[in-house]
Design an enzyme around this catalytic site. Structure first.
Site, short mmCIF file in Angstrom:
data_model
loop_
_atom_site.label_atom_id
_atom_site.label_comp_id
_atom_site.label_asym_id
_atom_site.label_seq_id
_atom_site.Cartn_x
_atom_site.Cartn_y
_atom_site.Cartn_z
CB SER A 115 -8.28 -3.45 9.13
OG SER A 115 -8.05 -2.14 8.64
CE LYS A 154 -11.19 1.21 1.79
NZ LYS A 154 -9.84 1.79 1.55
CD GLN A 201 -9.55 -3.04 15.50
OE1 GLN A 201 -9.90 -3.18 16.65
NE2 GLN A 201 -10.28 -3.44 14.48
CE1 TYR A 202 -1.22 -1.70 10.34
CE2 TYR A 202 -0.99 -0.54 12.43
CZ TYR A 202 -1.02 -0.53 11.06
OH TYR A 202 -0.86 0.65 10.38
CG ASP A 219 -22.64 8.32 -5.11
OD1 ASP A 219 -23.89 8.16 -5.16
OD2 ASP A 219 -22.12 9.42 -4.86
CB THR A 250 -2.34 3.84 -6.03
OG1 THR A 250 -3.43 3.36 -6.83
CG2 THR A 250 -1.04 3.42 -6.66
CB SER A 307 -0.87 -0.03 1.27
OG SER A 307 -1.76 1.05 1.25
#
Ligand code: BMP
Length: 260
Positions: A152, A94, A211-212, A97, A62, A37
């Site tokens: 996440s 993401k 949160q990892y 609509d 990206t 990322s």
């Protein structure tokens, strides 16, 4: 009953979607289930980072709208690097609509995402018009979309019936939906690639709800096919070494998963 785990090579020959086949071929060839990322804001910095880390990645993800000096040349150069290092490009836009709006957002504006990104993602919240709209802009090209079925971050509303709805939507649009952004295994079907963000070598989180989990946890316990790593690699003194570490941890966990 759970199916026997398949190797990346087997998945590449049994999956039906050409983009999914291509991804598994890359993962097999490069022994990598690592997506970077590349959340940086300067195009040169992104391109230099991707050129250095490219040999270790199956996907570069990206966020094109955080780049401060965006130009069409940037996406041309990124595509050149994708050809040079053999990875897929995933724009983490993401979309969320109604169909006609996401169609214009995907193909139009400054970014013209459909012209350079192999993969995009969408929130299932609007209903399947979001997929139909994106699909119209992608007609005749080798593109795919992931549905954000789980997140996440702490307090995410994407769970239970919402996640089930996302799975149904994916199954209804198998020609374009190639998988999920998720935190657990949702379908026992390799045609749907499960990509898991929020991955770091040490567990924990950030101050804004991230949160990892470790690569082992993501792959072995949660059934991820691809791990998505940003700051775990970029916020280190030696991103190349860090990428190698994540690639090796991810691949080892995959090999372990084949024994199940
Ligand atoms: P990092 O590894 O630095 O926390 O970055 C995670 C990346 O994955 C970010 O680009 C974020 O937008 C994305 N992401 C996420 O963290 N959680 C999700 O549920 C979905 C995401 O796309």
């Amino acid at each position: 009953q759970k199916k026997k785990p398949q190797t990346y090579k087997e998945r590449a020959s049994t999956c039906t979607n050409p983009l999914v086949q291509q991804l598994y071929k890359i993962m097999n060839l490069k022994k990598s289930n690592l997506a970077l990322s590349v959340d940086l804001q300067n195009s040169q910095q992104i391109l230099q980072t991707v050129d250095k880390l490219g040999p270790h990645l199956c996907i570069v993800k990206t966020h094109v709208d955080i780049i401060e000096d965006f130009s069409p040349q940037f996406t041309t150069s990124l595509r050149d690097l994708a050809a040079k290092h053999n990875f897929l490009i995933f724009e983490d836009r993401k979309f969320g609509d109604i169909g006609k709006t996401v169609k214009s957002q995907y193909e139009g504006g400054i970014y013209k995402i459909s012209s350079w990104a192999d993969i995009v993602n969408a929130h299932p919240v609007p209903g399947d018009g979001v997929i139909k709209g994106l699909k119209e802009a992608a007609t005749g090209t080798n593109k795919g979309c992931l549905l954000v079925a789980e997140m996440s971050s702490a307090g995410s509303l994407a769970k239970s019936d919402y996640t089930k709805g996302a799975i149904k939507m994916a199954e209804d649009h198998k020609d374009f939906v190639i998988g999920f952004i998720c935190q657990s295994r949702l379908i026992d079907d390799y045609n749907f690639v499960h990509m898991t963000p929020g991955v770091k070598l040490s567990e924990g989180g950030d101050s804004l709800g991230q949160q990892y989990k470790t690569p082992e946890e993501a792959i072995l316990k949660r059934g991820a096919d691809v791990i998505i790593v940003g700051s775990g690699i970029l916020a280190t003194d030696d991103p190349v070494q860090a990428a190698i570490q994540y690639k090796e941890a991810g691949y080892k966990a995959y090999e372990e998963s084949l024994k199940n």
